[in-house]
Design an enzyme around this catalytic site. Sequence first.
Site, short mmCIF file in Angstrom:
data_model
loop_
_atom_site.label_atom_id
_atom_site.label_comp_id
_atom_site.label_asym_id
_atom_site.label_seq_id
_atom_site.Cartn_x
_atom_site.Cartn_y
_atom_site.Cartn_z
N CYS A 1 0.82 -1.20 0.00
CA CYS A 1 0.00 0.00 0.00
C CYS A 1 0.87 1.27 0.00
O CYS A 1 1.55 1.55 -0.97
CB CYS A 1 -0.98 -0.03 1.16
SG CYS A 1 -2.41 1.07 0.90
N HIS B 1 -3.98 -5.43 0.90
CA HIS B 1 -3.70 -5.89 2.25
C HIS B 1 -4.27 -7.30 2.44
O HIS B 1 -5.25 -7.67 1.80
CB HIS B 1 -4.37 -4.98 3.29
CG HIS B 1 -3.86 -3.58 3.32
ND1 HIS B 1 -2.62 -3.25 3.83
CD2 HIS B 1 -4.42 -2.42 2.89
CE1 HIS B 1 -2.45 -1.94 3.73
NE2 HIS B 1 -3.51 -1.42 3.16
#
Length: 513
Positions: free
Chosen positions: A345, A438
């Site tokens: 991310c 994630h």
Amino acid sequence: MTPGPFAKSTGAVLVGGTTSDAGKSLVVAGLCRALARAGVRVAPFKAQNMSNNSVVTLDGGEIGRAQAMQAQACGLEPSVRFNPVLLKPGSDRRSHVVVMGETVGEVGAVDYASWRNRLRGIVVDQLTSLREDFDVVICEGAGSVAEINLRTSDIANMGLARAAGLPVVLVSDIDRGGSLAHLFGTTAILDADDQQLIAGYLVNKFRGDPALLAPGLDSLRALTGRPTLGVIPFAEGLWLDAEDSLGVAVGRRLGPPGDDVGQRLSVAAIRLPRISNTTDVDALACEPGVDVVWVDDAASVAAADLVILPGTRATANDLAWLRRRGLDEMLSRRARRGAPILAVCGGFQMLSREIFDDVESGTGVIAGLGLLKQRIVFAADKTLRQVSGFSVEARIPLHGYEIHHGQVVESGERAWLVDADGVEEGARREGIWGTHWHGVLADDAFRRVFLRQVADAAGKVDFVVGEVSYDGLREQQLDLIADLLAANTDLTAIAGIISSGPGNRPVIRSGLE
């Protein structure tokens, strides 16, 4: 399934703390699992959470990670109902406000007082709705219940307890010291009406013989008129799903004790100032042959077999922090020699050649680390979704979720992952794995293939890939918490508090009056 002390339990309770990280999340999860094991329909609730550790619900909302864990303890899917207000700090003074799973704006610490007045009705309505749908609701407070400077606009602690008629159980962390004073002082500083809601105390993280503590607890009861409902021992085995940043300390080793089978992998997880979604690191730490440590220095980054550059709530600011500490140069050296780097991310965004951010930081054009041939542009609308797909190399099915503003708009890298619609995701080049997704390392088969690749790149040919089930380990931890409460607390008394309601308990002194 045995009902035990929770047979036919109905009602609600607020588990409050004398400090942040006292153990509220742990106690709520343990009570939820104990009630669920007794066949009680139970749900968790945290009116207002401040955390950058979040998950995406099935309906595309965003809630705190701890409430997702507590939902699992209840046997429920995560829902925005369990955490209607989530604050995601991007600096010491400003936070994004997420209401019922959706970002509604950014506020400063002072301005948020006026927001609370508007949000009070939302959180009370959600709690009322949950109480109609479940037998028991276990509520979690936020920080300390004794933040009297915030009391007039409080929606998470005594303000919620008063509005919803909740008895309150206070938790204190004795491992920090001063626990008995914390319990007495927290109670005494509240005004008379708030004090009457405090039903009892729990002492958490105790080391040693409880008999040595007993005289202090007797004195505390004499001073306050309230019982200590349990002394929970310190448990090294509890480490998953840390919510508070205090649980992500530099130098802290994650995971269970390692074994002596084969060579071990050393993992350095960079502890960014605004780190988010640390569960990506937890999944690696569950493996018995992997040593994961939070670091913030160049030497540790140089020495590790694998470096993780995790998510962050403030990509531009944390990138500047990396550079101030010389970690950018060390990551570049690793990349030049093909030493493994995993970036997730915000960390993935940092590896780009260029970042354009007029949304999160307002900085505009920023030079990235230049380790990946890609360009990132921050979009006003946040990407927030659950995802499924597979890895390009191993074709292993996997699941995860996305929470980010930054978008890859140009890339010269080959993809690492592909989603269910065939859209390529992430980047893969020698020694570097990067993605916005994630949670993919929670997939056991995918994690094992990844670790084998890391071990080969690090020259650890004798590394033995484990057979750990990450989901199974999380279930074991929830059962362990419930077992700790069953063995060390008076669950019958707690069940009575849940069912009896707020009551009318002694006032120590006038408090603020």
